[in-house]
Design a protein around this motif. Sequence first.
Motif, PDB file in Angstrom:
ATOM      1  N   GLN A 147       0.820  -1.202   0.000  1.00 13.41           N
ATOM      2  CA  GLN A 147       0.000   0.000   0.000  1.00 13.41           C
ATOM      3  C   GLN A 147       0.858   1.256   0.000  1.00 13.41           C
ATOM      4  N   ALA A 148       1.945   1.206   0.803  1.00 17.10           N
ATOM      5  CA  ALA A 148       2.853   2.359   0.842  1.00 17.10           C
ATOM      6  C   ALA A 148       3.492   2.600  -0.514  1.00 17.10           C
ATOM      7  N   ILE A 149       3.875   1.507  -1.173  1.00 14.34           N
ATOM      8  CA  ILE A 149       4.464   1.634  -2.515  1.00 14.34           C
ATOM      9  C   ILE A 149       3.448   2.227  -3.478  1.00 14.34           C
ATOM     10  N   ALA A 150       2.228   1.712  -3.436  1.00 15.80           N
ATOM     11  CA  ALA A 150       1.175   2.204  -4.330  1.00 15.80           C
ATOM     12  C   ALA A 150       0.908   3.685  -4.104  1.00 15.80           C
ATOM     13  N   ASP A 151       0.844   4.092  -2.810  1.00 14.21           N
ATOM     14  CA  ASP A 151       0.589   5.500  -2.497  1.00 14.21           C
ATOM     15  C   ASP A 151       1.700   6.399  -3.024  1.00 14.21           C
ATOM     16  N   ALA A 152       2.952   5.966  -2.855  1.00 15.55           N
ATOM     17  CA  ALA A 152       4.083   6.781  -3.300  1.00 15.55           C
ATOM     18  C   ALA A 152       4.119   6.892  -4.809  1.00 15.55           C
ATOM     19  N   VAL A 153       3.884   5.793  -5.514  1.00 11.75           N
ATOM     20  CA  VAL A 153       3.914   5.791  -6.976  1.00 11.75           C
ATOM     21  C   VAL A 153       2.800   6.658  -7.549  1.00 11.75           C
TER      22      VAL A 153
END
Length: 317
Positions: free
Chosen positions: A297-303
């Motif tokens: 989720q953190a990766i998705a939010d950052a991207v």
Amino acid sequence: MSTGAQFYPGASTVYRYDGRYPGLMQEINCCVTHTTEGTSLPDYDGGVSAPNVTILPDIPNKRIKVYAHFPADMSARALVDNPDTTVRTNRNNCHQVELVGSCDPARRTSWGKLRAGVDYIYWPDAPDWLLRAYAEYIAWLHTEHGVPLTLTSRPFLAYPGSYGNSKARMALDEWADFKGHCGHMHVPDGNDHGDPGAMRMDLVVQYARQIVSGTTPPTSEEDDVSLTPQQAEQLSYVATYGGWAYKGNGKVDAWGLLNTLNTQVAALQGAVAALAKAVGDGADDVDTDALIAAVQQAIADAVVHVNVTVADNTSGA
């Protein structure tokens, strides 16, 4: 008696015709501007109808090339000249300049396959750099020969209204007394041409006066603009924040955007490190699935944040 320099600095003299057609040496006090109605340097039938100089715009380099055909003070041959009159048009102390290009509105945007302002000049719409370059020439005529930096009181009419016996045409006695700058359209006694049309000779003379007085005019295509304090503040705001604000959420400049991304990347790195440690330790009390889901989720939010911000800041105004 002729005085002053007879050739403009840097002018080409490869097409001089005074050896073949020597004119009368005089002390010039007026200048007649013509347009060639062509796109290249004319041959003037070997000099039979040549002016004192031809000015060829070097459009890609935004400069002019000056070709001298007769000395500045020598009578040229570009006007209809009636030998039976008491006032000879070519010999009325006048200097003559041919400008390569057109004054005909029919050629304003199309002349065969050529493009006005790109491959040739339509002089009523001549760019500012070119008017200033011509102003340098007439400033030289003033400095070296005293040609007044004044215009005829007759109008510079748009072609074809300037052709023939228009209200722009001088009477013969008016021409005899004339000093300053005029166009071919203004010269009387058999001359019926209408060039240089509605060319902005007023600006050329204005720029020449600035050159002679030592006032340096702006050299770029754009005018100098003085901003009000409010306009300056608005411009500063746009320059600082306008390209970086995300969906209008307050003042977000480049530093703020990068700082936010750096914080998110640091959090992401921490989550990845925790996951790696947990997996490496094989701890029983770690919910591995939940941790993996949180990292994803953190990766998705950052991207998503990075993609949206970049797209938002690179779109056209």
